[in-house]
Design a protein around this motif. Structure first.
Motif, PDB file in Angstrom:
ATOM      1  N   PRO A   1       0.832  -1.200   0.000  1.00  0.00           N
ATOM      2  CA  PRO A   1       0.000   0.000   0.000  1.00  0.00           C
ATOM      3  C   PRO A   1       0.872   1.257   0.000  1.00  0.00           C
ATOM      4  CG  PRO A   1      -0.767  -1.581   1.644  1.00  0.00           C
ATOM      5  CD  PRO A   1       0.551  -2.087   1.135  1.00  0.00           C
ATOM      6  N   PRO A   2       0.412   2.395  -0.484  1.00  0.00           N
ATOM      7  CA  PRO A   2      -0.947   2.620  -0.981  1.00  0.00           C
ATOM      8  C   PRO A   2      -1.147   2.237  -2.456  1.00  0.00           C
ATOM      9  CG  PRO A   2       0.266   4.677  -0.987  1.00  0.00           C
ATOM     10  CD  PRO A   2       1.195   3.647  -0.408  1.00  0.00           C
ATOM     11  N   ARG A   3      -0.061   2.065  -3.219  1.00  0.00           N
ATOM     12  CA  ARG A   3      -0.245   1.741  -4.644  1.00  0.00           C
ATOM     13  C   ARG A   3      -1.013   0.431  -4.812  1.00  0.00           C
ATOM     14  NH1 ARG A   3       1.694   3.205  -9.728  1.00  0.00           N
ATOM     15  NH2 ARG A   3       1.995   1.454 -11.134  1.00  0.00           N
ATOM     16  N   HIS A   4      -0.790  -0.509  -3.904  1.00  0.00           N
ATOM     17  CA  HIS A   4      -1.479  -1.789  -3.997  1.00  0.00           C
ATOM     18  C   HIS A   4      -2.995  -1.615  -4.099  1.00  0.00           C
ATOM     19  CE1 HIS A   4      -3.662  -5.185  -2.065  1.00  0.00           C
ATOM     20  NE2 HIS A   4      -2.984  -5.860  -2.960  1.00  0.00           N
ATOM     21  N   GLY A   5      -3.557  -0.703  -3.298  1.00  0.00           N
ATOM     22  CA  GLY A   5      -5.015  -0.505  -3.289  1.00  0.00           C
ATOM     23  C   GLY A   5      -5.525  -0.068  -4.652  1.00  0.00           C
ATOM     24  N   ALA A   6      -4.781   0.841  -5.294  1.00  0.00           N
ATOM     25  CA  ALA A   6      -5.196   1.322  -6.616  1.00  0.00           C
ATOM     26  C   ALA A   6      -5.162   0.175  -7.626  1.00  0.00           C
ATOM     27  CB  ALA A   6      -4.284   2.457  -7.065  1.00  0.00           C
ATOM     28  N   MET A   7      -4.121  -0.664  -7.538  1.00  0.00           N
ATOM     29  CA  MET A   7      -4.006  -1.783  -8.479  1.00  0.00           C
ATOM     30  C   MET A   7      -5.113  -2.805  -8.234  1.00  0.00           C
ATOM     31  SD  MET A   7       0.133  -2.258  -8.505  1.00  0.00           S
ATOM     32  CE  MET A   7       0.366  -3.145 -10.049  1.00  0.00           C
ATOM     33  N   ARG A   8      -5.438  -2.989  -6.986  1.00  0.00           N
ATOM     34  CA  ARG A   8      -6.471  -3.974  -6.638  1.00  0.00           C
ATOM     35  C   ARG A   8      -7.844  -3.498  -7.128  1.00  0.00           C
ATOM     36  NH1 ARG A   8      -6.374  -9.135  -3.412  1.00  0.00           N
ATOM     37  NH2 ARG A   8      -8.574  -9.486  -3.123  1.00  0.00           N
ATOM     38  N   ARG A   9      -8.147  -2.220  -6.917  1.00  0.00           N
ATOM     39  CA  ARG A   9      -9.437  -1.700  -7.395  1.00  0.00           C
ATOM     40  C   ARG A   9      -9.503  -1.764  -8.927  1.00  0.00           C
ATOM     41  NH1 ARG A   9      -8.959   1.389  -2.524  1.00  0.00           N
ATOM     42  NH2 ARG A   9      -7.427   2.740  -3.526  1.00  0.00           N
ATOM     43  N   PHE A  10      -8.359  -1.500  -9.561  1.00  0.00           N
ATOM     44  CA  PHE A  10      -8.276  -1.633 -11.020  1.00  0.00           C
ATOM     45  C   PHE A  10      -8.642  -3.066 -11.438  1.00  0.00           C
ATOM     46  CE2 PHE A  10      -5.705  -3.253 -14.496  1.00  0.00           C
ATOM     47  CZ  PHE A  10      -5.941  -2.349 -15.523  1.00  0.00           C
ATOM     48  N   ALA A  11      -8.019  -4.044 -10.787  1.00  0.00           N
ATOM     49  CA  ALA A  11      -8.237  -5.441 -11.189  1.00  0.00           C
ATOM     50  C   ALA A  11      -9.650  -5.920 -10.850  1.00  0.00           C
ATOM     51  CB  ALA A  11      -7.195  -6.341 -10.518  1.00  0.00           C
ATOM     52  N   LEU A  12     -10.236  -5.356  -9.797  1.00  0.00           N
ATOM     53  CA  LEU A  12     -11.596  -5.758  -9.409  1.00  0.00           C
ATOM     54  C   LEU A  12     -12.627  -5.420 -10.476  1.00  0.00           C
ATOM     55  CD1 LEU A  12     -11.775  -4.922  -5.595  1.00  0.00           C
ATOM     56  CD2 LEU A  12     -12.158  -7.162  -6.652  1.00  0.00           C
ATOM     57  N   GLN A  13     -12.284  -4.494 -11.345  1.00  0.00           N
ATOM     58  CA  GLN A  13     -13.225  -4.197 -12.432  1.00  0.00           C
ATOM     59  C   GLN A  13     -13.515  -5.443 -13.252  1.00  0.00           C
ATOM     60  OE1 GLN A  13     -12.935   0.008 -14.032  1.00  0.00           O
ATOM     61  NE2 GLN A  13     -10.898  -0.895 -14.105  1.00  0.00           N
ATOM     62  N   ALA A  14     -12.511  -6.318 -13.373  1.00  0.00           N
ATOM     63  CA  ALA A  14     -12.732  -7.564 -14.102  1.00  0.00           C
ATOM     64  C   ALA A  14     -13.083  -8.716 -13.163  1.00  0.00           C
ATOM     65  CB  ALA A  14     -11.481  -7.934 -14.892  1.00  0.00           C
ATOM     66  N   LEU A  15     -12.564  -8.683 -11.931  1.00  0.00           N
ATOM     67  CA  LEU A  15     -12.593  -9.894 -11.108  1.00  0.00           C
ATOM     68  C   LEU A  15     -13.519  -9.825  -9.901  1.00  0.00           C
ATOM     69  CD1 LEU A  15      -8.750 -10.697 -11.217  1.00  0.00           C
ATOM     70  CD2 LEU A  15     -10.582 -11.807 -12.520  1.00  0.00           C
ATOM     71  N   SER A  16     -14.289  -8.750  -9.757  1.00  0.00           N
ATOM     72  CA  SER A  16     -15.192  -8.698  -8.599  1.00  0.00           C
ATOM     73  C   SER A  16     -16.218  -9.825  -8.735  1.00  0.00           C
ATOM     74  CB  SER A  16     -15.919  -7.361  -8.539  1.00  0.00           C
ATOM     75  OG  SER A  16     -16.932  -7.334  -9.517  1.00  0.00           O
ATOM     76  N   PRO A  17     -16.697 -10.340  -7.609  1.00  0.00           N
ATOM     77  CA  PRO A  17     -17.697 -11.417  -7.679  1.00  0.00           C
ATOM     78  C   PRO A  17     -18.874 -11.079  -8.597  1.00  0.00           C
ATOM     79  CG  PRO A  17     -16.861 -11.258  -5.465  1.00  0.00           C
ATOM     80  CD  PRO A  17     -16.238 -10.117  -6.215  1.00  0.00           C
ATOM     81  N   ALA A  18     -19.351  -9.847  -8.581  1.00  0.00           N
ATOM     82  CA  ALA A  18     -20.502  -9.515  -9.448  1.00  0.00           C
ATOM     83  C   ALA A  18     -20.121  -9.660 -10.922  1.00  0.00           C
ATOM     84  CB  ALA A  18     -20.989  -8.099  -9.151  1.00  0.00           C
ATOM     85  N   GLN A  19     -18.899  -9.214 -11.287  1.00  0.00           N
ATOM     86  CA  GLN A  19     -18.432  -9.375 -12.668  1.00  0.00           C
ATOM     87  C   GLN A  19     -18.362 -10.849 -13.053  1.00  0.00           C
ATOM     88  OE1 GLN A  19     -18.473  -5.947 -14.149  1.00  0.00           O
ATOM     89  NE2 GLN A  19     -17.242  -7.347 -15.384  1.00  0.00           N
ATOM     90  N   ILE A  20     -17.764 -11.636 -12.154  1.00  0.00           N
ATOM     91  CA  ILE A  20     -17.586 -13.063 -12.445  1.00  0.00           C
ATOM     92  C   ILE A  20     -18.941 -13.754 -12.596  1.00  0.00           C
ATOM     93  CG2 ILE A  20     -16.670 -15.250 -11.546  1.00  0.00           C
ATOM     94  CD1 ILE A  20     -14.554 -13.125 -12.505  1.00  0.00           C
ATOM     95  N   ASP A  21     -19.866 -13.444 -11.689  1.00  0.00           N
ATOM     96  CA  ASP A  21     -21.193 -14.071 -11.766  1.00  0.00           C
ATOM     97  C   ASP A  21     -21.810 -13.868 -13.150  1.00  0.00           C
ATOM     98  OD1 ASP A  21     -21.138 -15.089  -9.216  1.00  0.00           O
ATOM     99  OD2 ASP A  21     -22.244 -13.430  -8.305  1.00  0.00           O
ATOM    100  N   ALA A  22     -21.590 -12.699 -13.720  1.00  0.00           N
ATOM    101  CA  ALA A  22     -22.192 -12.402 -15.019  1.00  0.00           C
ATOM    102  C   ALA A  22     -21.629 -13.303 -16.124  1.00  0.00           C
ATOM    103  CB  ALA A  22     -21.967 -10.930 -15.366  1.00  0.00           C
ATOM    104  N   HIS A  23     -20.418 -13.844 -15.908  1.00  0.00           N
ATOM    105  CA  HIS A  23     -19.803 -14.694 -16.943  1.00  0.00           C
ATOM    106  C   HIS A  23     -20.014 -16.185 -16.704  1.00  0.00           C
ATOM    107  CE1 HIS A  23     -17.637 -11.634 -19.173  1.00  0.00           C
ATOM    108  NE2 HIS A  23     -17.240 -11.108 -18.029  1.00  0.00           N
ATOM    109  N   MET A  24     -20.525 -16.546 -15.523  1.00  0.00           N
ATOM    110  CA  MET A  24     -20.458 -17.960 -15.141  1.00  0.00           C
ATOM    111  C   MET A  24     -21.294 -18.887 -16.019  1.00  0.00           C
ATOM    112  SD  MET A  24     -18.007 -18.503 -13.211  1.00  0.00           S
ATOM    113  CE  MET A  24     -18.194 -20.271 -13.378  1.00  0.00           C
ATOM    114  N   ASP A  25     -22.452 -18.443 -16.508  1.00  0.00           N
ATOM    115  CA  ASP A  25     -23.248 -19.335 -17.361  1.00  0.00           C
ATOM    116  C   ASP A  25     -22.463 -19.711 -18.607  1.00  0.00           C
ATOM    117  OD1 ASP A  25     -25.281 -19.321 -15.587  1.00  0.00           O
ATOM    118  OD2 ASP A  25     -26.571 -17.921 -16.703  1.00  0.00           O
ATOM    119  N   GLY A  26     -21.822 -18.726 -19.198  1.00  0.00           N
ATOM    120  CA  GLY A  26     -21.029 -18.976 -20.401  1.00  0.00           C
ATOM    121  C   GLY A  26     -19.841 -19.879 -20.114  1.00  0.00           C
TER     122      GLY A  26
END
Ligand code: HEM
Ligand code: SF4
Lengths: 66, 430
Positions: free
Chosen positions: B101-126
């Motif tokens: 931290p603190p750079r880690h937090g920015a990188m993590r929020r960046f990556a969560l755009q693709a990997l947050s549970p809500a994002q993943i749920d949207a891809h799971m059927d496929g």
């Protein structure tokens, strides 16, 4: 007023760090996500630690006023 | 000396008494008996590997949890164990996993755009449909190498879907991730001689994953050239990402590096989980039938697999402050090793049968250390668990049993850090 504590379910990945830090405040539910069971179940320091320790930034906390 | 706990008795960490070395890949083929000895007799020991200064090896669940959670005292260095190499990297060159931290937090929020549970749920059927289609292609009653045919490709495609990259490109992820890993293994364990993917190629010399940057880079360049139209997909958001909390934004090169990190971190690990699980299915009498009949047990079975066969067996930390862990003092500048392979079987935490695969285990929280703890907790854990579940579910649905092919015995990947089958020859029963 009581503390305000919430978990954003879109972000919570069920890491359980909050339950470890403040077991009286958070519990895991059947879907493996954290839920708030008692927002006043830990002191300010523990609640801040839970908020800052959540890997997915899912916890919001605002201290209550007595 | 600010964080030294002077209230606790401190001891030195003796030289590792049974010769276990966490950086030797041949040694860690079956590390569990020696790790059990260490937990009982010498839970914190000293191990050496030139040119790294002497390292302390931690084997207890509680100690590893403390280290994982205390990011202010223990900095991340990724899988790089050498502190000089780590120090030689500029902040912008470091992956999220070796950033504090603190750079880690920015990188993590960046990556969560693709990997947050809500994002993943949207891809799971496929992703589930893909896993079912791949499973349907597997031959019945024949000797099949499942890592290349099945356990490898499914996570690659899942990660690509989460990032919005095409399936066709995903199928080459595994090859370049494996090349990078093997080249790294060669450097860290000079005794290693056999290679399947990187033989003859000094891939590491040109960066960890030389092919990959270009691969991902071409998508980023194409978007940029078109003015990065905001289509609402993950890649377009990532390219213009500004972290609200810190004001940090990322150059195109940094975006490419982060995407490569996500791909590299998610592929072999999840493939390893699926492979380890499949091996257990093939070698544990009754397990296949029980899970086929009661799919609700699959979630807990995956956790037991992760616990007993951690796809990543250890992680190092660089001590940033003096501290006390498990009664042993560590000093700023030291490298310490957390053995999740050991902590996950700690009798003190799991009871005397900690070596047993059990579906009725009353799990404490968290279930194990395999996905890390604290602020660096695996950001792909949600995806990995879901992908493993849909893959194994598809297998249970289609077949009536699995067994090891004649003459096959477990062959671990050639790198100390990972636990996964290098190859896994299986016969699937109709
Ligand atoms: C079974 C599969 C997996 C295992 C066992 C695993 C294990 C881990 C562990 C132990 C860490 C913590 C490292 C540390 O604290 O030093 C970690 C971090 C990470 N993992 Fe995973 N992982 C898996 C799958 C994935 C997947 C599918 C992705 C991405 C698609 C991923 C991406 C990452 C990233 C980016 C980090 C760094 C997070 C941070 O520093 O905040 N992993 N993983
Ligand atoms: S620490 Fe965060 S991600 Fe983990 S269970 Fe609690 S709210 Fe969910």
């Amino acid at each position: 007023m009581a503390n305000q504590v919430s978990v954003n379910r879109n972000l919570c990945m069920g890491a359980g760090e909050c339950v470890w830090t403040a077991p009286k405040v958070f519990e895991m539910d059947d879907e493996g996500k954290a839920v708030v069971v008692n927002p006043d179940g830990a002191d300010d320091a523990a609640l801040k630690m839970a908020m800052n320790g959540c890997p997915n930034f899912a916890i919001r906390y605002r201290a209550g006023t007595d | 000396m600010d964080s030294v706990d002077i209230g606790r008795a401190t001891e030195q960490a003796p030289e590792c008494p049974n010769g276990f070395h966490p950086l030797d890949w041949d040694e860690v083929h079956d590390p569990f008996p020696k790790l059990a000895e260490l937990r009982a007799q010498c839970p914190v020991s000293t191990v050496r590997r030139d040119p790294i200064p002497p390292m302390k090896l931690f084997t207890k669940f509680a100690d590893i949890s403390q280290i994982y959670r205390d990011w202010e005292s223990f900095g991340n260095m990724g899988i790089i164990v050498n502190p000089v190499e780590h120090a030689g990297m500029a902040a912008e060159q470091r992956a999220i996993i070796s950033t504090d931290p603190p750079r880690h937090g920015a990188m993590r929020r960046f990556a969560l755009q693709a990997l947050s549970p809500a994002q993943i749920d949207a891809h799971m059927d496929g992703i589930a449909a893909y896993a079912q289609a791949e499973t349907a292609k597997l031959p019945m009653g024949e000797d099949v190498e499942m890592m290349d045919a099945w356990a490898g490709p499914i996570p690659s495609v899942a990660t690509a879907r989460a990032l919005g990259l095409p399936d066709a490109d995903a199928l080459s992820f595994r090859r370049w991730v494996r090349m990078g890993i093997e080249a790294n293994a060669r450097r860290m364990s000079p005794s290693s001689t056999e290679f399947r993917w990187a033989d003859g190629a000094d891939a590491y010399g040109a960066g960890m994953f030389p092919e990959s940057a270009d691969f991902v880079g071409k998508w980023v360049r194409a978007r940029r050239a078109a003015g990065n139209p905001q289509t609402g997909d993950v890649l377009s958001k990532m390219l213009d990402y500004v972290d609200e909390e810190s004001g940090i934004s990322f150059t195109d090169q940094e975006v490419v590096d982060q995407l490569v990190t996500i791909i590299a971190a998610g592929n072999d690990t999840t493939g390893g989980l699926i492979g380890n699980f499949l091996y257990r299915l093939a070698t544990t009498p009754g397990l296949f039938d029980m899970l086929k009949q009661d799919r609700s047990k699959l979630i807990i079975a995956i956790e037991e697999s992760l616990r007993l066969d951690p796809p990543q067996m250890m992680f190092p930390r660089l001590c940033l402050k003096d501290a006390n862990v498990g009664g042993v003092n560590v000093k700023a500048g030291e490298v310490i090793i957390m053995s999740m392979a050991s902590g996950n079987r700690d009798e003190e935490f799991y009871g005397p049968d900690s070596d047993q695969f059990r579906l009725d285990r009353k799990y404490p929280n968290p279930r194990h250390l395999s996905m890390g703890r604290g602020i660096h907790t695996c950001i792909g854990a949600y995806l990995a668990r879901k992908v493993a579940k849909v893959a194994i579910d598809a297998l249970l649905e289609r077949f009536s049993g699995v067994r090891l092919a004649d003459g096959y015995s477990y062959e671990k990947v050639l790198f100390h850090h990972f636990r996964a089958p290098e190859t896994l020859r299986i016969v699937l029963e109709a």
